[in-house]
Design an enzyme around this catalytic site. Structure first.
Site, short mmCIF file in Angstrom:
data_model
loop_
_atom_site.label_atom_id
_atom_site.label_comp_id
_atom_site.label_asym_id
_atom_site.label_seq_id
_atom_site.Cartn_x
_atom_site.Cartn_y
_atom_site.Cartn_z
N ASP A 278 38.48 -37.92 5.59
CA ASP A 278 38.61 -38.85 6.79
C ASP A 278 39.53 -37.99 8.19
O ASP A 278 39.83 -38.82 8.93
CB ASP A 278 39.44 -40.09 6.51
CG ASP A 278 40.96 -39.77 6.06
OD1 ASP A 278 41.19 -38.30 5.48
OD2 ASP A 278 41.87 -40.52 5.65
N ASP A 391 49.73 -31.15 -3.63
CA ASP A 391 49.87 -30.24 -2.89
C ASP A 391 51.12 -29.54 -2.81
O ASP A 391 51.21 -28.34 -3.05
CB ASP A 391 49.54 -30.72 -1.48
CG ASP A 391 50.14 -31.81 -0.93
OD1 ASP A 391 51.17 -32.31 -1.74
OD2 ASP A 391 49.59 -32.43 -0.07
#
Length: 639
Positions: A278, A391
């Site tokens: 996105d 992450d």
């Protein structure tokens, strides 16, 4: 889970994209490190992020610029700058050239800055009556260790016009070029994902270091169902590999790219570039990140920066780290720009908001992040976290194996502003649970400190009448204490369960401000907050006592999201609070029974964490090799 050491997959293993073989390439001439662009990938992006018109008049197009007489354009901008300090620190490159095709008359100069932003000219060339002439300026990368950048300035005098195109920043190529695969994880954002595939397809001729694009589609509204997908697939040709798989969250989607490359590479010198579905993509990011990786002295994780999509001139953060033991991600490193207007100036120094000083990042978000295959071989695959903290955990684990993370200035994508996403959502469960697991794996894991942090959060949530969020925190701690078995299915059951739990709490639901259940729209007036208390502990005790005794100051009122602090919300019987998305409101109502029940339940589970946390920590450490193994992900992908 039994522990075992993760081993790299043999290159002959078959998979969803067996026709792609990743091998190193022989370079053809110099390596393009970044392009000189003069307009962004979409009209909402200011051209001043690419080149700034200092005086006069110029026509700025994507790949070219034309200066009218008596004009000057500077490339000392976010996308125009070459991050010299980072190249000097992390690569083996000693000089860089900026090359351009020039028509007309004018001056081209290579500007440079230092750690304080003081400018100087490194090289310059005057051209006269040029016709498609090639011009190259060269600068040494030897005065930038602590900070500074290079850029290209263009200038004409009266009566002169100058057109500059095909601008390239180039460095000496390595003996071999690493193959790179982009991995896009998507779930029911088919239109957004397709736009990024189309952006890559439109620029694919320039992305010669890009060997493959993997789309891991985990949704029910599939990207392949869109009208433009067939043409994008045709344009991308054999580079595109579209994979449909179970919804395993961001961790499962991104890891699929690592999984596929690892199964089909003939070399350990390969890269996988994670990219959100996105984002508004600047395709030059691929060139900048892969070139940097190709010339790095040692394998490193290369992170791209995030710019705020709703405020396209804003940089989210220059580089960030996490305070692991206190569960605080997204901390700007010292001297880092944070939510900074890249076209503005610093309020204190009055200097332009440019990141001159070189920063060391703790980790990088996976909106754009390049991971070399050597890191996977040494570190293993990401943990099956579903999403949130995957992450950060991976970067800290890689760092422990000798692979730092570098957040590269000028390699940026636009992503929806984080501050416009409400904290009180089901994904807060994963944020909390995974942050505790990460702290257990990579911090001293001081359980007294961690317990105080969680108690403080729980008290704030209860005073703020966020009972669903309180239940979310409790569930996260409970599931951490279950040990590594909670990660066995990649988070699917946990995602379903936390949504079921939160459905029992009305304040977790968003409503239109004109259609709030049981409340007339004209009865909701804004009641503003007092400033942050100077004696917070005393105010906290008073608010808790008032809640226990059932006392309140306001019956009903509306509260803007930026004033929805615990010391203010605790004064209401019912508060209609703006959702952070600015798309609706949530109704928080005092419930004494829920408050006491959740307080008791939370106190019990946090006390359990204090007592049992060290033993559970050891369970996660023992399970790490198996959890991060290729075999575990193969099982999750049902291959």
């Amino acid at each position: 889970m039994p522990g075992k050491t993760a081993t790299p997959a043999p290159a002959t293993e078959a998979g969803a994209a067996a026709e792609t073989r990743f091998t190193e390439h022989t370079p053809q001439g110099r390596l393009t490190a970044q392009r000189g662009l003069y307009a962004g990938p979409a009209p909402i992006v200011s051209k001043d992020l690419y080149a700034e018109l200092e005086w006069g008049s110029a026509v700025r197009e994507r790949a070219s610029i034309t200066l009218e007489p008596a004009s000057k354009v500077s490339g000392n901008t976010y996308f125009g700058r070459f991050p010299a300090s980072y190249w000097q620190r992390w690569t083996t490159v000693t000089e860089v050239s900026v090359e351009a095709v020039v028509t007309g008359t004018g001056l081209l100069s290579m500007g440079a800055s230092d750690v304080e932003g003081e400018p100087r000219v490194v090289a310059a060339e005057q051209v006269k009556d040029a016709k498609q002439a090639k011009v190259a300026l060269t600068g040494k990368l030897d005065k930038f260790y602590d900070g500074g950048a290079l850029w290209l300035d263009l200038e004409t005098e009266g009566g002169q016009t100058l057109r500059v195109e095909q601008v390239r920043w180039t460095v000496e190529a390595p003996e071999k070029i690493r193959p790179t695969a982009v991995t896009i994880c998507t779930m029911n954002r088919a239109d957004d994902c397709l736009k990024n595939l189309q952006a890559l397809a439109a620029d694919v001729s320039s992305l010669d270091t890009l060997d493959a694009i993997y789309v891991a589609d985990q949704g029910t509204d599939l990207v392949e169902s869109r009208d433009g997908f067939e043409q994008a697939a045709k344009d991308l040709g054999e580079k595109l590999h579209y994979i449909k798989q179970p919804n395993l969250g961001g961790a499962g989607g991104f890891t699929r790219g690592l999984f596929e490359v690892a199964g089909h590479t003939a070399t350990e010198h390969a890269n996988v570039l994670f990219m959100d579905d996105d984002v508004l993509l600047e395709p030059d990011l691929v060139i900048r990140m892969t070139a940097f990786s190709n010339r790095a002295a040692n394998p490193i994780i290369v992170g791209g920066q995030m710019l705020n999509l709703f405020h396209p001139n804003q940089l989210h953060v220059g580089a960030e780290y996490a305070r692991l033991n206190t569960l605080e991600p997204g901390q700007p490193v010292e001297h880092s720009l944070s939510t900074a207007d890249l076209l503005g100036v610093d309020e204190e120094t009055l200097k332009p908001n440019r990141q001159e000083r070189r920063l060391d990042a703790g980790y990088n978000g996976w909106w754009s992040c390049l991971i070399p295959y050597e890191v996977v071989q040494a570190t293993g695959y990401p943990l099956p976290f579903f999403f949130q903290w995957d992450d950060a955990e991976y970067s800290y684990r890689a760092r422990a194996h000798g692979f730092p993370t570098v957040t590269l200035p000028g390699a940026g994508v636009w992503h929806a502003d984080f501050h416009m996403k409400d904290w009180d959502e089901w994904h807060r469960y994963f944020n909390l649970r995974n942050s505790i697991i990460t702290a257990a794996l990579h911090s001293p894991f001081n359980l007294n400190l961690l317990s105080r942090v969680l108690i403080a959060q729980l008290v704030r949530y209860l005073l703020g009448m966020q009972y669903g969020l309180s239940a979310t925190l409790i569930k996260a701690v409970e599931d951490f204490l279950k040990g590594p078995e909670v990660l066995r299915d990649g988070g699917v059951e946990a995602m379903q369960e936390i949504r079921r739990i939160r459905d029992n709490y009305p304040e977790t639901k968003r409503h239109k401000a004109t259609d709030v259940p049981g409340i007339a729209s004209n009865d909701i007036g804004i009641i503003n907050s007092a400033p942050r208390p100077s004696m917070q502990r005393l105010v906290l005790i008073k608010r808790v006592l008032d809640r226990v005794l059932g006392r309140s100051r306001f019956g009903l009122g509306a509260v803007p999201i930026d004033e929805a602090n615990w010391w203010h919300i605790a004064l209401f019987d019912t508060a209609v609070v703006t959702d952070a998305s600015q798309e609706g409101v949530r109704v928080r109502s005092y419930d004494r029974v829920k408050m006491f029940a959740l307080a008791k339940q939370g106190a019990r589970v946090i006390q359990r964490l204090r007592k049992e946390g060290a033993a559970v920590q050891e369970q996660y450490k023992r399970a790490m090799p198996e959890l991060t193994s290729r075999e575990n992900w193969k099982r999750l992908y049902k291959l």
